[in-house]
Scaffold this motif. Structure first.
Motif, PDB file in Angstrom:
ATOM      1  N   UNK A 166       0.838  -1.201   0.000  1.00 26.13           N
ATOM      2  CA  UNK A 166       0.000   0.000   0.000  1.00 26.13           C
ATOM      3  C   UNK A 166       0.874   1.253   0.000  1.00 26.13           C
ATOM      4  N   UNK A 167       1.967   1.202   0.756  1.00 29.55           N
ATOM      5  CA  UNK A 167       2.893   2.330   0.769  1.00 29.55           C
ATOM      6  C   UNK A 167       3.580   2.513  -0.571  1.00 29.55           C
ATOM      7  N   UNK A 168       3.914   1.407  -1.227  1.00 27.93           N
ATOM      8  CA  UNK A 168       4.519   1.467  -2.562  1.00 27.93           C
ATOM      9  C   UNK A 168       3.542   2.095  -3.553  1.00 27.93           C
ATOM     10  N   UNK A 169       2.267   1.729  -3.446  1.00 29.58           N
ATOM     11  CA  UNK A 169       1.247   2.318  -4.323  1.00 29.58           C
ATOM     12  C   UNK A 169       1.122   3.815  -4.074  1.00 29.58           C
ATOM     13  N   UNK A 170       1.172   4.228  -2.800  1.00 28.93           N
ATOM     14  CA  UNK A 170       1.098   5.652  -2.470  1.00 28.93           C
ATOM     15  C   UNK A 170       2.294   6.404  -3.037  1.00 28.93           C
ATOM     16  N   UNK A 171       3.452   5.756  -3.035  1.00 27.82           N
ATOM     17  CA  UNK A 171       4.668   6.349  -3.610  1.00 27.82           C
ATOM     18  C   UNK A 171       4.522   6.519  -5.122  1.00 27.82           C
ATOM     19  N   UNK A 172       3.962   5.515  -5.781  1.00 28.81           N
ATOM     20  CA  UNK A 172       3.924   5.523  -7.247  1.00 28.81           C
ATOM     21  C   UNK A 172       2.930   6.528  -7.821  1.00 28.81           C
ATOM     22  N   UNK A 173       1.832   6.795  -7.128  1.00 29.46           N
ATOM     23  CA  UNK A 173       0.843   7.713  -7.692  1.00 29.46           C
ATOM     24  C   UNK A 173       1.203   9.169  -7.431  1.00 29.46           C
ATOM     25  N   UNK A 174       2.289   9.401  -6.720  1.00 33.08           N
ATOM     26  CA  UNK A 174       2.765  10.763  -6.493  1.00 33.08           C
ATOM     27  C   UNK A 174       4.082  10.950  -7.251  1.00 33.08           C
ATOM     28  N   UNK A 175       4.440  12.178  -7.579  1.00 37.08           N
ATOM     29  CA  UNK A 175       5.642  12.393  -8.392  1.00 37.08           C
ATOM     30  C   UNK A 175       6.941  12.290  -7.600  1.00 37.08           C
ATOM     31  N   UNK A 176       7.039  11.321  -6.682  1.00 35.50           N
ATOM     32  CA  UNK A 176       8.246  11.179  -5.860  1.00 35.50           C
ATOM     33  C   UNK A 176       9.494  10.934  -6.720  1.00 35.50           C
ATOM     34  N   UNK A 177       9.331  10.122  -7.781  1.00 35.04           N
ATOM     35  CA  UNK A 177      10.484   9.757  -8.593  1.00 35.04           C
ATOM     36  C   UNK A 177      10.999  10.913  -9.435  1.00 35.04           C
ATOM     37  N   UNK A 178      10.255  12.025  -9.490  1.00 35.36           N
ATOM     38  CA  UNK A 178      10.748  13.186 -10.215  1.00 35.36           C
ATOM     39  C   UNK A 178      11.971  13.780  -9.524  1.00 35.36           C
ATOM     40  N   UNK A 179      12.074  13.583  -8.204  1.00 32.59           N
ATOM     41  CA  UNK A 179      13.208  14.138  -7.450  1.00 32.59           C
ATOM     42  C   UNK A 179      14.093  13.062  -6.825  1.00 32.59           C
ATOM     43  N   UNK A 180      13.489  11.960  -6.356  1.00 37.29           N
ATOM     44  CA  UNK A 180      14.238  10.919  -5.661  1.00 37.29           C
ATOM     45  C   UNK A 180      14.693   9.831  -6.629  1.00 37.29           C
ATOM     46  N   UNK A 181      15.988   9.521  -6.588  1.00 36.93           N
ATOM     47  CA  UNK A 181      16.560   8.493  -7.456  1.00 36.93           C
ATOM     48  C   UNK A 181      16.771   7.206  -6.658  1.00 36.93           C
ATOM     49  N   UNK A 182      16.717   6.045  -7.316  1.00 35.51           N
ATOM     50  CA  UNK A 182      16.920   4.780  -6.600  1.00 35.51           C
ATOM     51  C   UNK A 182      18.334   4.627  -6.043  1.00 35.51           C
ATOM     52  N   UNK A 183      18.441   4.440  -4.748  1.00 34.26           N
ATOM     53  CA  UNK A 183      19.669   4.076  -4.059  1.00 34.26           C
ATOM     54  C   UNK A 183      20.806   5.096  -4.201  1.00 34.26           C
ATOM     55  N   UNK A 184      20.450   6.350  -4.372  1.00 32.23           N
ATOM     56  CA  UNK A 184      21.462   7.416  -4.359  1.00 32.23           C
ATOM     57  C   UNK A 184      20.762   8.755  -4.248  1.00 32.23           C
ATOM     58  N   UNK A 185      21.512   9.742  -3.753  1.00 32.02           N
ATOM     59  CA  UNK A 185      20.977  11.093  -3.717  1.00 32.02           C
ATOM     60  C   UNK A 185      20.860  11.619  -5.145  1.00 32.02           C
TER      61      UNK A 185
END
Length: 271
Positions: A166-185
């Motif tokens: 459910x938390x993963x779904x909440x992450x995906x429907x918001x533009x989090x990945x526009x700023x946060x990169x996987x496993x690095x700043x």
């Protein structure tokens, strides 16, 4: 030096060449890859100059998030809200229900797996994926198979993993990945999300998820996170921390061997 007769001949050849080229261009058979509804959405995209702020496959402006995969991560309620009342720097466009549906169709058809995802990924969702797509596939696989580590707040039961999902779904429907990169700043200073659960106290993390950190460049989450959403997203972040090495390795494997088929990109779409 050209004589008048030769000049006339040269001009005639140039005009004839232009005429032949024009005929070839406009007689070329071309299939329209978009449905009628998606073409209406494309007309709105162009009429409102959306490319000024947003991108498709790296083409466009940088003021707003890349919309290549918006259909995969923005639900219909959020999209309608954005198109009618706006959000932050996004102005209110006042779209009607029909216009919103047309734009949704356009975004959905531009987010087809055979075209790519975000980072110009060609191929199936699990092969040759860009970093963000590979990251999401790795999490889906881990949640589907269960995790060797616990979810950070429980004992790794199905109920714990359901909350993580459910938390993963909440992450995906918001533009989090526009700023946060996987496993690095990220280059804009957004921290590695797989480490934040361990670097922030529980109450501080909950406050960030509720209100953001505007003074540090992080806006409040949109749509806002309710108490249950924040708890689920916290469980997801703890899951990332507890399984960081496993997920990072899986992400690297999925992203390895990525290749591009430039001919498959919809260049006809870019204004």
């Amino acid at each position: 030096m050209f004589t008048p007769a030769r000049k006339k001949l040269l001009l005639a050849v140039l005009v004839l060449s232009f005429g032949v080229q024009t005929g070839l261009v406009y007689s070329d058979e071309r299939s329209e890859p978009l449905s009628a509804a998606a073409r209406e959405g494309r007309a709105l995209w162009q009429a409102y100059a959306c490319q000024t702020c947003h991108q498709f496959y790296g083409q466009g402006g940088f003021l707003g998030p890349d919309l290549t995969n918006a259909a995969s991560r923005v639900d219909s309620t959020r999209l309608i809200s954005l198109l009618t009342v706006g959000s932050g720097q996004m102005p209110p466009l006042g779209f009607s229900d029909d216009e919103s549906a047309a734009m949704a169709a356009f975004l959905r058809e531009m987010d087809r797996p055979e075209i790519g995802r975000g980072e110009l990924r060609m191929g199936t969702p699990g092969e040759g994926a860009g970093a963000q797509a590979a990251f999401e596939r790795a999490i889906e696989a881990a949640l589907g198979a269960g995790s060797s580590s616990d979810a950070g707040s429980g004992d790794g039961t199905d109920q714990d993993l359901a909350e993580v999902a459910a938390g993963f779904a909440a992450y995906r429907i918001r533009p989090c990945s526009a700023c946060h990169f996987p496993f690095r700043d990220s280059p804009v200073g957004a921290p590695d999300l797989s480490l934040v659960a361990g670097s922030l106290a529980a109450d501080s993390l909950d406050l960030v998820l509720a209100d953001g950190r505007p003074l540090m460049g992080m806006p409040p989450p949109v749509p806002p996170l309710g108490e249950a959403d924040r708890a689920a997203l916290t469980a997801f972040l703890r899951f990332l921390e507890a399984n960081r090495e496993e997920l990072e390795a899986a992400t690297a494997t999925l992203a390895a061997g990525r290749s591009l088929d430039w001919g498959a990109l919809p260049w006809w779409e870019f204004p």
